[in-house]
Design a protein around this motif. Structure first.
Motif, PDB file in Angstrom:
ATOM      1  N   GLY A  33      -3.086  -0.118   7.471  1.00 16.79           N
ATOM      2  CA  GLY A  33      -2.094  -1.174   7.611  1.00 16.79           C
ATOM      3  C   GLY A  33      -2.581  -2.552   7.226  1.00 16.79           C
ATOM      4  O   GLY A  33      -1.847  -3.531   7.346  1.00 16.79           O
ATOM      5  N   LYS A  34      -3.831  -2.623   6.738  1.00 15.92           N
ATOM      6  CA  LYS A  34      -4.398  -3.918   6.375  1.00 15.92           C
ATOM      7  C   LYS A  34      -4.597  -4.024   4.866  1.00 15.92           C
ATOM      8  O   LYS A  34      -4.727  -3.008   4.183  1.00 15.92           O
ATOM      9  N   PRO A  35      -4.609  -5.247   4.343  1.00  7.27           N
ATOM     10  CA  PRO A  35      -4.849  -5.421   2.907  1.00  7.27           C
ATOM     11  C   PRO A  35      -6.299  -5.104   2.553  1.00  7.27           C
ATOM     12  O   PRO A  35      -7.226  -5.739   3.056  1.00  7.27           O
ATOM     13  N   SER A  51      -4.899  -1.713  -1.869  1.00  2.00           N
ATOM     14  CA  SER A  51      -3.905  -1.030  -1.041  1.00  2.00           C
ATOM     15  C   SER A  51      -2.546  -1.691  -1.255  1.00  2.00           C
ATOM     16  O   SER A  51      -2.451  -2.809  -1.781  1.00  2.00           O
ATOM     17  N   GLU A  53      -0.680  -2.897   0.945  1.00  2.00           N
ATOM     18  CA  GLU A  53      -0.621  -4.118   1.765  1.00  2.00           C
ATOM     19  C   GLU A  53      -1.191  -5.294   0.992  1.00  2.00           C
ATOM     20  O   GLU A  53      -0.713  -6.420   1.116  1.00  2.00           O
ATOM     21  N   LYS A  56       1.135  -6.605  -2.032  1.00  4.10           N
ATOM     22  CA  LYS A  56       2.225  -7.511  -1.663  1.00  4.10           C
ATOM     23  C   LYS A  56       1.848  -8.968  -1.904  1.00  4.10           C
ATOM     24  O   LYS A  56       2.718  -9.828  -2.101  1.00  4.10           O
TER      25      LYS A  56
END
Length: 361
Positions: A33-35, A51, A53, A56
């Motif tokens: 869930g982390k970049p 990733s 994340e 984005k």
């Protein structure tokens, strides 16, 4: 409406979603869930993978680590573990082979499958793709996307449409209208430079491209013109090749600081040559064509090659040629990357070898 002529193949293109970064998040739950960026954060560092994340924020592969950090201050950098990626890639491929022997890996994270005739006796390529994606998730905990259509080109384009964790089928009757509406920038094989040239010529969609004759496209784009003429009509006869012939084996290195002295370059090339010799021996391969790759500080690239009469494998056999190639002409700028490859190999129909670019972190 224009129609394509059968018979059609049933081709699936499977593309793992943010593969390297997803493997890191899988192995380290704290990263979920982390970049995440796989690569180096130093001045010379480069992002190998990001990733979703991180994407984005605009972080992309091949981006410098410094720029990636500016775009995403909370970005977490992880050093690549190519042995681990290959290990999982082989597990994914085992799943593919349960459905068909016609598997053509393109890299560690993507492959073509021809399921026209398959081991499950399933007439639906779309259902096979869905089942494969579900198995990859259930057995390995990783997400994959897929494209399904009548040839490799269309399957490749389709796999990108519903990413991540999705799939797209382009049925035979949908091929012509789909290609006519598709932006030329989305065509696999049309890079940014070619797309810009097409835009300047007023070619924005497949329909625009279709208005050009074969002669016009050949004049404008050389040999690639014939490729563009065919693909926009849904014609792409390249078969899924399970025994891809290895064409070269290479080793290269990007440096923390640009090199301007040929003495220092030769020292670095000595180490690269030693690594290449190890890889050649491991692959039990020999080659006749020796190539020196030079990437300058302005990111322009140059290759210098020489073909010899006998096969070479050991450093002592090919390094004198590398030295000759380096010194044969003046370098136009300082150097950020050097690489050595041996091609024109004595091996045929071996499993493909993926040699990943090495970075100094």
């Amino acid at each position: 409406m224009e129609e394509l002529e059968p018979p059609f193949r049933k081709i699936i293109h499977v593309d793992m979603d943010a593969f390297y970064a997803s493997v890191e998040q899988l192995d380290n739950p704290e990263l979920k869930g982390k970049p995440v960026a796989v690569g180096g954060s130093s001045v010379r560092g480069v992002v190998s993978a990001a990733s979703y994340e991180a994407r984005k924020y605009g972080v992309r592969s091949a981006m410098s680590g410094v720029l990636a950090r500016k775009k995403c201050p909370s970005l977490l950098f992880v050093k690549p573990r190519f042995a681990r990626y290959k290990e999982i890639s082989l597990q994914i491929r085992k799943i593919f082979y349960e459905y068909t022997d016609l598997v053509e890996p393109l890299s560690l994270d993507e492959a073509y499958l021809d399921v026209t005739e398959n081991k499950k006796g399933n007439p639906s390529a779309s259902l096979i793709a869905q089942e494969i994606r579900e198995r990859i998730w259930e057995e390995l905990g990783l997400r994959a996307s897929a494209g399904i259509s009548i040839n490799k080109f269309l399957a490749k384009v389709a796999s990108d449409i519903n990413k991540p964790n999705g799939q797209k089928t382009i049925h035979p009757e949908e091929v012509v209208p789909f290609l006519e509406e598709l932006s030329v920038g989305k065509f696999y094989g049309v890079g940014k430079v070619t797309a810009a040239k097409m835009y300047n010529l007023g070619i924005f969609t497949g329909l625009d491209l279709k208005q050009k004759t074969l002669e016009e496209l050949t004049r404008l784009f050389g040999k690639s013109g014939g490729f563009y003429y065919n693909i926009v009509r849904g014609i792409h006869h390249s078969k899924v090749k399970p025994d891809r012939v290895r064409k070269s084996i290479a080793a290269e290195r990007t440096f923390n600081e640009n090199l301007s002295s040929e003495i220092y370059m030769l020292d670095k090339l000595e180490h690269i040559a030693e690594e290449l010799e190890k890889r050649m021996k491991h692959s039990k391969a020999k080659g006749k064509t020796v190539t020196l790759k030079i990437k300058y500080s302005d990111f322009t690239q140059q290759t210098r090659s020489k073909t010899v009469h006998k096969y070479v494998q050991r450093k002592e056999e090919f390094f004198p040629i590398i030295k000759e190639l380096l010194l044969q002409d003046t370098l136009k700028n300082s150097v950020r990357l050097l690489g050595i490859s041996l091609s024109n190999l004595n091996t045929e129909k071996k499993d493909p070898v993926w040699i990943q670019l090495e970075f100094d972190f």
